[in-house]
Design a protein around this motif. Structure first.
Motif, PDB file in Angstrom:
ATOM      1  N   LYS A  68      39.400  36.700  60.068  1.00 47.01           N
ATOM      2  CA  LYS A  68      39.848  35.524  59.703  1.00 47.01           C
ATOM      3  C   LYS A  68      39.964  35.798  57.803  1.00 47.01           C
ATOM      4  O   LYS A  68      38.904  35.616  57.255  1.00 47.01           O
ATOM      5  N   VAL A  69      41.024  36.861  57.540  1.00 43.40           N
ATOM      6  CA  VAL A  69      41.510  36.746  56.018  1.00 43.40           C
ATOM      7  C   VAL A  69      42.322  36.122  55.292  1.00 43.40           C
ATOM      8  O   VAL A  69      43.264  36.537  56.080  1.00 43.40           O
ATOM      9  N   VAL A  70      41.834  36.345  54.492  1.00 47.76           N
ATOM     10  CA  VAL A  70      43.031  35.472  53.319  1.00 47.76           C
ATOM     11  C   VAL A  70      43.019  36.038  52.031  1.00 47.76           C
ATOM     12  O   VAL A  70      42.244  36.972  51.714  1.00 47.76           O
ATOM     13  N   VAL A  71      44.063  37.008  51.580  1.00 47.51           N
ATOM     14  CA  VAL A  71      44.540  37.770  50.480  1.00 47.51           C
ATOM     15  C   VAL A  71      45.791  37.699  49.738  1.00 47.51           C
ATOM     16  O   VAL A  71      46.769  36.672  50.427  1.00 47.51           O
ATOM     17  N   SER A  72      44.963  37.481  48.216  1.00 47.23           N
ATOM     18  CA  SER A  72      45.943  37.065  46.868  1.00 47.23           C
ATOM     19  C   SER A  72      46.826  38.523  46.428  1.00 47.23           C
ATOM     20  O   SER A  72      45.986  39.173  45.780  1.00 47.23           O
ATOM     21  N   VAL A  73      47.923  38.124  45.879  1.00 48.78           N
ATOM     22  CA  VAL A  73      48.290  39.048  44.707  1.00 48.78           C
ATOM     23  C   VAL A  73      49.369  38.663  43.470  1.00 48.78           C
ATOM     24  O   VAL A  73      49.211  37.865  43.839  1.00 48.78           O
ATOM     25  N   PHE A  74      48.775  39.158  42.161  1.00 44.40           N
ATOM     26  CA  PHE A  74      48.946  38.896  41.198  1.00 44.40           C
ATOM     27  C   PHE A  74      49.477  39.716  40.735  1.00 44.40           C
ATOM     28  O   PHE A  74      49.130  40.768  40.270  1.00 44.40           O
ATOM     29  N   GLY A  75      50.306  39.434  39.717  1.00 39.05           N
ATOM     30  CA  GLY A  75      50.883  40.728  39.041  1.00 39.05           C
ATOM     31  C   GLY A  75      52.568  40.767  39.723  1.00 39.05           C
ATOM     32  O   GLY A  75      52.776  40.291  40.315  1.00 39.05           O
ATOM     33  N   PRO A  76      52.869  41.710  38.893  1.00 39.69           N
ATOM     34  CA  PRO A  76      52.663  42.688  37.731  1.00 39.69           C
ATOM     35  C   PRO A  76      52.232  42.093  36.741  1.00 39.69           C
ATOM     36  O   PRO A  76      53.393  41.303  36.155  1.00 39.69           O
ATOM     37  N   ARG A  77      51.267  42.447  35.757  1.00 40.45           N
ATOM     38  CA  ARG A  77      50.830  41.827  34.343  1.00 40.45           C
ATOM     39  C   ARG A  77      50.559  42.842  33.119  1.00 40.45           C
ATOM     40  O   ARG A  77      49.846  44.136  33.830  1.00 40.45           O
ATOM     41  N   GLN A  78      50.266  42.097  32.261  1.00 44.86           N
ATOM     42  CA  GLN A  78      49.912  43.226  31.439  1.00 44.86           C
ATOM     43  C   GLN A  78      48.340  43.473  31.651  1.00 44.86           C
ATOM     44  O   GLN A  78      47.895  42.900  31.974  1.00 44.86           O
ATOM     45  N   ALA A  79      48.401  45.296  31.697  1.00 45.49           N
ATOM     46  CA  ALA A  79      46.952  45.736  32.262  1.00 45.49           C
ATOM     47  C   ALA A  79      46.142  44.760  30.399  1.00 45.49           C
ATOM     48  O   ALA A  79      46.115  45.300  29.873  1.00 45.49           O
ATOM     49  N   GLU A  80      44.683  44.807  31.054  1.00 46.44           N
ATOM     50  CA  GLU A  80      43.969  43.845  30.653  1.00 46.44           C
ATOM     51  C   GLU A  80      42.577  44.819  30.802  1.00 46.44           C
ATOM     52  O   GLU A  80      42.590  46.189  31.808  1.00 46.44           O
TER      53      GLU A  80
END
Length: 343
Positions: A68-80
């Motif tokens: 069982k796998v859960v994946v989250s994607v955030f962005g695009p945001r400013q590169a840090e």
């Protein structure tokens, strides 16, 4: 200390957690899905769903057997970070982790060497499919969490991460499908497609293939274990590509189903906003939206007109009244100028 009468008493017979279980109990968990005489080309049925996390830009959930796998994607945001962005392309940051309760036995420490290796393999598998040139000086963050490890965790994470990126609306060349294989040790080695956890522990070689079906390209390849002949590696790669092609229609149908559901929700929300803004357009909006939502709105409109109006006294429906109100007024008559005879 006296016990409270409001507290719920525990069961009389309890079972110790698998974290502190004996080796025999751990072996039972390992061999739960293990079938010694199974078909080497067997793949476990997979369940996929996208868009279940509202806090993330895109998300996906994948379940294949006990994995069982859960994946989250955030962005695009400013590169840090300290490293400046190279050129005008964006950056893809991947994080692969196991939950503390994901596998039987001792708990894996966070940030271990194995997790860093899996994170790097995940990034290398997804990079050829993401169009980072459209996100200059920005970064995309992909977080993979293995809730339960039942075997082929990396391949499941690659597949779920590709679905989450597509759900987030990230521009991609193609979807990435992952497939795991294990080479059974012995005098007659055989590749096992989609191995379970026990088969991975007992295998001589473990191979993970990341494949882009529409482009017909292998985007990632990770192998570990004992050395073997080149023919065996070629055979394993071919079986992995075939397994990815079998799994691709399920991913496509999952995204199509989610897109249709999201589109219907947007249409309903738009119709509700228009109705709340101006009630006189209610019948007109329902008539227009019926072409997109099917006969459901037409049935609701007919039922509402029968309940609210009297069939004997009401000659015009609400739709006709609204259409009559929307008609432009008749033009004014042209007045003739008053002329006087010239003297």
């Amino acid at each position: 200390m006296a016990g409270g009468h409001r507290r719920i008493k525990g069961p009389e017979e309890s079972q110790s957690p698998i974290l502190y279980a004996t080796p025999d109990q751990v072996l039972d968990v390992y061999t739960r899905e293990y079938i010694p005489t199974r078909d080497p080309l067997r793949q476990r049925p997979a369940y996929m769903k996208v868009g279940q996390q509202s806090q993330a830009t895109g998300s996906a959930y994948l379940e294949s057997g006990d994995t069982k796998v859960v994946v989250s994607v955030f962005g695009p945001r400013q590169a840090e970070g300290r490293e400046p962005p190279i050129g005008l392309e964006g950056r893809l940051v991947c994080d692969f982790r196991w939950a503390p309760f994901s596998a039987p036995g001792p708990r894996k420490s966070s940030g271990s060497k194995e997790e860093k290796e899996m994170s790097l393999a995940l990034q290398e598998a997804l990079l050829p499919a993401v169009q980072l040139q459209h996100y200059p000086r920005a970064q995309l963050e992909v977080s993979v969490l293995i809730m339960q490890d039942g075997g082929s965790a990396l391949s499941a994470g690659i597949t779920a991460a590709s679905l989450a990126l597509a759900d987030a609306g990230v521009q991609m060349f193609d979807l990435v499908v992952g497939c795991g294989l294990a080479l059974r040790s012995g005098p007659d080695p055989v590749w096992l497609l989609d191995p379970v956890l026990y088969e991975e522990k007992q295998a001589a070689v473990v191979l993970t293939v990341a494949f882009m079906p529409m482009s017909n390209q292998v985007s990632g390849l990770l192998g570990s274990g004992e050395g073997c002949a080149a023919d065996l590696w070629a055979q394993g790669l071919r079986l992995g590509v075939e397994g990815c092609q079998i799994l691709y229609p399920t991913m496509r149908s999952c995204l199509v189903r989610a897109t249709r559901k999201r589109r219907e929700a947007q249409i309903q929300a738009q119709a509700q906003r228009v109705e709340e803004r101006d009630p006189t357009y209610q019948a007109h909006v329902r008539r227009v939206m019926a072409g997109n939502l099917g006969p459901l709105i037409e049935i609701q409109t007919q039922a509402q007109s029968v309940v609210e109006g009297d069939e004997d006294t009401q000659s015009m429906t609400e739709g006709d009244q609204a259409a009559q109100q929307l008609q432009p007024p008749p033009p004014l008559p042209v007045q003739q100028p008053l002329t006087k005879p010239y003297k």
